[in-house]
Design an enzyme around this catalytic site. Sequence first.
Site, PDB file in Angstrom:
ATOM      1  N   GLN A  59       0.852  -1.160  -0.014  1.00 20.58           N
ATOM      2  CA  GLN A  59       0.130  -0.094  -0.020  1.00 20.58           C
ATOM      3  C   GLN A  59       0.777   1.265   0.105  1.00 20.58           C
ATOM      4  O   GLN A  59       1.857   1.338   0.948  1.00 20.58           O
ATOM      5  CB  GLN A  59      -0.829   0.012   1.227  1.00 20.58           C
ATOM      6  CG  GLN A  59      -1.907   0.875   1.135  1.00 20.58           C
ATOM      7  CD  GLN A  59      -3.011   0.707   2.692  1.00 20.58           C
ATOM      8  OE1 GLN A  59      -3.700  -0.103   2.479  1.00 20.58           O
ATOM      9  NE2 GLN A  59      -2.623   1.363   3.418  1.00 20.58           N
ATOM     10  N   SER A 115       0.558   6.566   2.864  1.00 17.96           N
ATOM     11  CA  SER A 115       0.940   7.198   3.762  1.00 17.96           C
ATOM     12  C   SER A 115       2.047   8.131   3.199  1.00 17.96           C
ATOM     13  O   SER A 115       2.965   7.529   2.100  1.00 17.96           O
ATOM     14  CB  SER A 115       1.236   6.864   5.036  1.00 17.96           C
ATOM     15  OG  SER A 115       0.154   6.385   5.620  1.00 17.96           O
ATOM     16  N   SER A 152       4.123  -1.206   4.473  1.00 17.33           N
ATOM     17  CA  SER A 152       4.440  -2.331   4.951  1.00 17.33           C
ATOM     18  C   SER A 152       5.051  -3.522   3.869  1.00 17.33           C
ATOM     19  O   SER A 152       4.167  -3.665   2.759  1.00 17.33           O
ATOM     20  CB  SER A 152       3.329  -3.052   5.769  1.00 17.33           C
ATOM     21  OG  SER A 152       3.050  -2.174   6.574  1.00 17.33           O
ATOM     22  N   GLU A 186      -8.821  -2.428   5.360  1.00 16.80           N
ATOM     23  CA  GLU A 186      -7.517  -2.744   6.096  1.00 16.80           C
ATOM     24  C   GLU A 186      -7.886  -2.611   7.574  1.00 16.80           C
ATOM     25  O   GLU A 186      -7.394  -3.517   8.348  1.00 16.80           O
ATOM     26  CB  GLU A 186      -6.685  -1.340   5.807  1.00 16.80           C
ATOM     27  CG  GLU A 186      -5.137  -1.653   6.877  1.00 16.80           C
ATOM     28  CD  GLU A 186      -4.239  -0.530   6.556  1.00 16.80           C
ATOM     29  OE1 GLU A 186      -3.278  -0.647   6.877  1.00 16.80           O
ATOM     30  OE2 GLU A 186      -4.823   0.751   6.251  1.00 16.80           O
TER      31      GLU A 186
END
Length: 409
Positions: free
Chosen positions: A148, A151, A183, A266
């Site tokens: 992902q 951020s 991650s 998520e």
Amino acid sequence: MTVDEQLVPTDLDRFRAVVTEFVAARYPRRSDVVDTDPDAPVALPIVAGAVDPAVEGAAVEASRQWQRDLFDAGYGWVAGPTELGGAGLTATHVATLREVTAEYACPDDTLVRTGTQVLGPSMLAFGSDRIRTEHLPKIHRGDELVCQLFSEPNAGSDLANIQTRAERVEGGWKLDGQKVWSSGALHADSGVCIARTEPGSSRHKGLTAFFVDMSAPGVEIRRIEQMTGGAEFCEVFLTETFVPDDGVVGEPGAGWHIVIDALMNERSSIGNELLPEAAVMDRLLDHVRAGGDRVARLEAADVAGRLQVARWLERRLGEGYGPGDTPGPELALTKLALTDVVARMGALAALVLGPELVADAGRPGTYVWAEFVLGAPGLRIGGGTDEVLKNGIGERVLGLPREPVASRT
């Protein structure tokens, strides 16, 4: 694709039986592993990560192979569409599979789960034909790992503050920017990236989701060392990274819808997949029985009760959704229950073990809890902080008014 009723039965009791037989033929029960190895690490998968790269690499490959085994047997995408390799069953079948695999010492599937449970549903709903037909079957078979790319240094909890840019070029787009806290990015084959495609836009407007090849020119990945000793999180730099037109997920400018969809997935996934297993709680209770005083015993009863309630909460909320349904904001309650239980378990471990939490005093199964305690703060951040989730529940579930914020437009 036709699903073999003998291997993947629709009857729930029969499904549980054949899945149990399949898993038990490959892995021992978790309780047996714990009983034979009291010094086995007690870690939270999403914030763990092996210190030794060779150990980490072996764990990633074991996770991929386990997902391949599941998929080839018909269990890798239980609720997925049959035309893409899924079994076309229900969310209850998915929950049953999770319950069975949780009882056995299967490889950790955290990296695989980012694709299958967090980003996969969003790509199934909004992705191009190429993404759906070429990539989703590979993702659910473990042949392709996805990370992902949401951020950024100035867009963490305030995710709408994204600064990564995407410029229209012939045949596609070029991306420039920096992502952080991604991650498993170092092991990922692809990633879903949110970038700003409309110059002058701000907040939720003008964002677009892209399906990025992580081996493409211009992609640079750096590890971020954690206080647990691992380095599972990464920062990713994109420099004129090209994405073809059919790599756009959804419509250009509608990326915020993809963000919300993936975040709901998520938060639901973190809440229902990372609840500590019964065997972990049993290990902690063994220490309470061995050396805990009355205060520790009372706290242990409270924590054990909260853990069971969290499991019931997850099951009850999850039963309201079918294949393809977007999780609602109420599922953030499962993640809040998780972070509460994990924090209390860590505090109980510190209360009972004292200095043995961080020092090997020769008593089995003591200092291995240090990684659990150090990993707990990461869970309160990943997938949205506790404060962000509580605001969302208050506003979107309870209907409370939003706090006035001068910067909102």
